[in-house]
Motif scaffolding. Structure first.
Motif, PDB file in Angstrom:
ATOM      1  N   THR A   4       0.928  -0.997  -0.378  1.00 21.13           N
ATOM      2  CA  THR A   4      -0.122   0.044   0.302  1.00 21.13           C
ATOM      3  C   THR A   4       0.905   1.043  -0.073  1.00 21.13           C
ATOM      4  OG1 THR A   4      -2.047  -0.611   0.969  1.00 21.13           O
ATOM      5  CG2 THR A   4      -1.613   1.180   1.069  1.00 21.13           C
ATOM      6  N   CYS A   7       2.950   1.671  -3.518  1.00 23.34           N
ATOM      7  CA  CYS A   7       1.740   2.051  -4.603  1.00 23.34           C
ATOM      8  C   CYS A   7       1.219   3.756  -4.507  1.00 23.34           C
ATOM      9  CB  CYS A   7       0.950   1.487  -4.288  1.00 23.34           C
ATOM     10  SG  CYS A   7       0.896  -0.306  -4.811  1.00 23.34           S
ATOM     11  N   ARG A   8       1.742   4.261  -2.936  1.00 20.84           N
ATOM     12  CA  ARG A   8       1.502   5.464  -2.687  1.00 20.84           C
ATOM     13  C   ARG A   8       1.695   6.401  -2.901  1.00 20.84           C
ATOM     14  NH1 ARG A   8       0.015   4.766   2.317  1.00 20.84           N
ATOM     15  NH2 ARG A   8      -2.269   4.841   2.144  1.00 20.84           N
ATOM     16  N   THR A  13      -2.936   2.658  -7.745  1.00 19.81           N
ATOM     17  CA  THR A  13      -4.014   1.566  -7.134  1.00 19.81           C
ATOM     18  C   THR A  13      -3.077   0.740  -6.608  1.00 19.81           C
ATOM     19  OG1 THR A  13      -5.001   0.766  -8.844  1.00 19.81           O
ATOM     20  CG2 THR A  13      -5.783   3.115  -7.763  1.00 19.81           C
ATOM     21  N   PRO A  14      -3.451   0.310  -5.098  1.00 24.70           N
ATOM     22  CA  PRO A  14      -2.174  -1.125  -4.947  1.00 24.70           C
ATOM     23  C   PRO A  14      -3.354  -2.317  -5.265  1.00 24.70           C
ATOM     24  CG  PRO A  14      -3.772   0.024  -2.917  1.00 24.70           C
ATOM     25  CD  PRO A  14      -4.323   0.587  -3.829  1.00 24.70           C
TER      26      PRO A  14
END
Length: 419
Positions: A4, A7-8, A13-14
């Motif tokens: 998470t 990806c941020r 998106t995850p």
């Protein structure tokens, strides 16, 4: 690091991140797969060829000529529209050349000498070791003056959606837009002094010969005009010098820098004589005013031309439609200009303008006296790069003497005042 958080940071998106991970585990690669359909007409190698063609032509080439030269070198057969789309996707943009003053060998030499003499000058304070005729304990300040026309209506670059009608700008005549000329005098802020000397209107008094809807017969009103030698001398002696002596009474010497326009130099001896007069205000001795000419074709060495006029004009442009396009509106427009002159620029902005002026001198030295350089930006965040110079150093061409300390500008070597 978790998926998470990763990806941020990537901005995806995850779910998409897990898809990339799954594909890498299966294929050991995440490279772009070949797609179906017609391949692109131009690839990365062709784009580098276009960049080389543009560099050889100096950017001065049409898209049709671009496509023709590209086809001759690569043997391809692409149209100008294809070349245009490829360059647009790569971030190319269409820009206009900048007008810069033409310089001859003498101008370059004088600009270089000016930059050397004023590279490390604070423009205010007691740092006057370069001036042999000024006492070491004297307080010196610098003032830049120049004229500018301010138009009451200017054409704007509008951003309009499709289907919106282009607005109209009402003027009395398309060939003549009302404007006013102002003589601006700006110094560096110091203590309680905000740095603004004044903005004076360049106009002559005219008597109305007959009645009209704007004036009665015999009324005296202002008419804006071009600057000449007599008008410049009158404005300096009756408006500029009294304000300098009143606002800078704590200084000993005030240097007034201006360009070498004919109205400025026609009565040069009279100006120097008027500035040398010593008067007293409230029991205090007024400073002696010394006029200095900047190098020819060098507006980048004057604070007004360099940045002050530009920022002031942009702010005035946002409010120019509030005034009527007639003589009464012109008087209101001039009153707004004077009020804006004293209120728009903050103290920090004026100090930064003078820092830019000093940084420009460093750019002139790097460009060997020419004007082929980019204006400095963000120099206040740069770490100081100056080095101390020994007192017994006699090397006038020492490169260390030409290094600008952006954090604490101070004089390093004595030099003479430019003629």
């Amino acid at each position: 690091m978790g998926m998470t958080e990763l990806c941020r940071r990537w901005g995806i998106t995850p779910t998409h991140g897990y898809r990339i991970l799954a594909r890498y585990r299966e294929e050991q690669s995440v490279a772009t797969r070949p797609r179906s359909g017609r391949p692109r007409a131009l690839d990365a190698a062709d784009l580098r060829t276009l960049e080389r063609i543009s560099e050889e032509a100096g950017g001065y080439v049409t898209w049709e000529g671009f496509a023709e030269k590209f086809n001759e070198e690569t043997g391809k057969n692409v149209c100008a529209k294809t070349v245009y789309n490829c360059c647009k996707e790569a971030g190319w943009r269409t820009v206009c050349e900048r007008y810069i003053p033409c310089l001859n060998a003498k101008d370059v030499e004088r600009r270089l000498e000016w930059a050397r003499n004023h590279l490390d000058y604070e423009w205010i304070g007691a740092e006057n070791c370069r001036y042999a005729h000024v006492k070491q304990d004297s307080q010196v300040v610098w003032v830049d003056i120049d004229e500018k026309w301010f138009e009451q209506r200017t054409r704007r670059m509008l951003k309009l959606p499709e289907g919106v009608t282009r607005p109209r700008c009402p003027v009395q005549s398309r060939k003549y837009v009302k404007k006013v000329m102002g003589l601006s005098a700006v110094a560096r802020p110091c203590g309680d002094f905000d740095g603004r000397i004044g903005l004076y209107r360049v106009a002559r008094d005219k008597e109305a010969l007959r009645d009209s809807k704007y004036h009665k017969r015999g009324d005296v009103y202002k008419v804006d005009c071009e600057m000449d030698a007599d008008l410049f001398y009158k404005m300096v002696t009756e408006e500029l010098l009294p304000d300098i002596r009143e606002k800078m009474i704590d200084f000993d010497v005030v240097y007034v820098q201006m360009d070498g326009a004919r109205p400025h130099v026609r009565r040069w001896d009279d100006l120097q004589k008027a500035g040398a007069e010593r008067k007293q205000i409230g029991g205090k001795q007024c400073p002696r005013v010394k006029f200095v000419l900047q190098p020819a074709n060098s507006p980048d060495t004057n604070v007004n031309d360099l940045c002050f006029f530009r920022s002031l004009a942009r702010h005035v442009q946002a409010h120019e439609r509030e005034f009527r396009h007639d003589p009464r509106g012109l008087e209101e427009f001039w009153a707004f200009l004077q009020r804006d002159f004293h209120e728009f620029h903050s103290r920090k902005t004026l100090e930064r303008c003078w820092d830019v002026k000093t940084a420009v001198n460093a750019c002139i030295l790097e460009a060997s006296g020419t004007n082929d350089y980019k204006l400095p930006h963000g120099f206040k965040d740069v770490q100081a790069i100056s080095a101390p110079i020994a007192c017994d150093s006699e090397a006038e061409e020492d490169p260390v003497a030409r290094i600008l300390d952006y954090e604490g500008i101070h004089p390093t070597l004595p030099s003479s005042l430019p003629r």
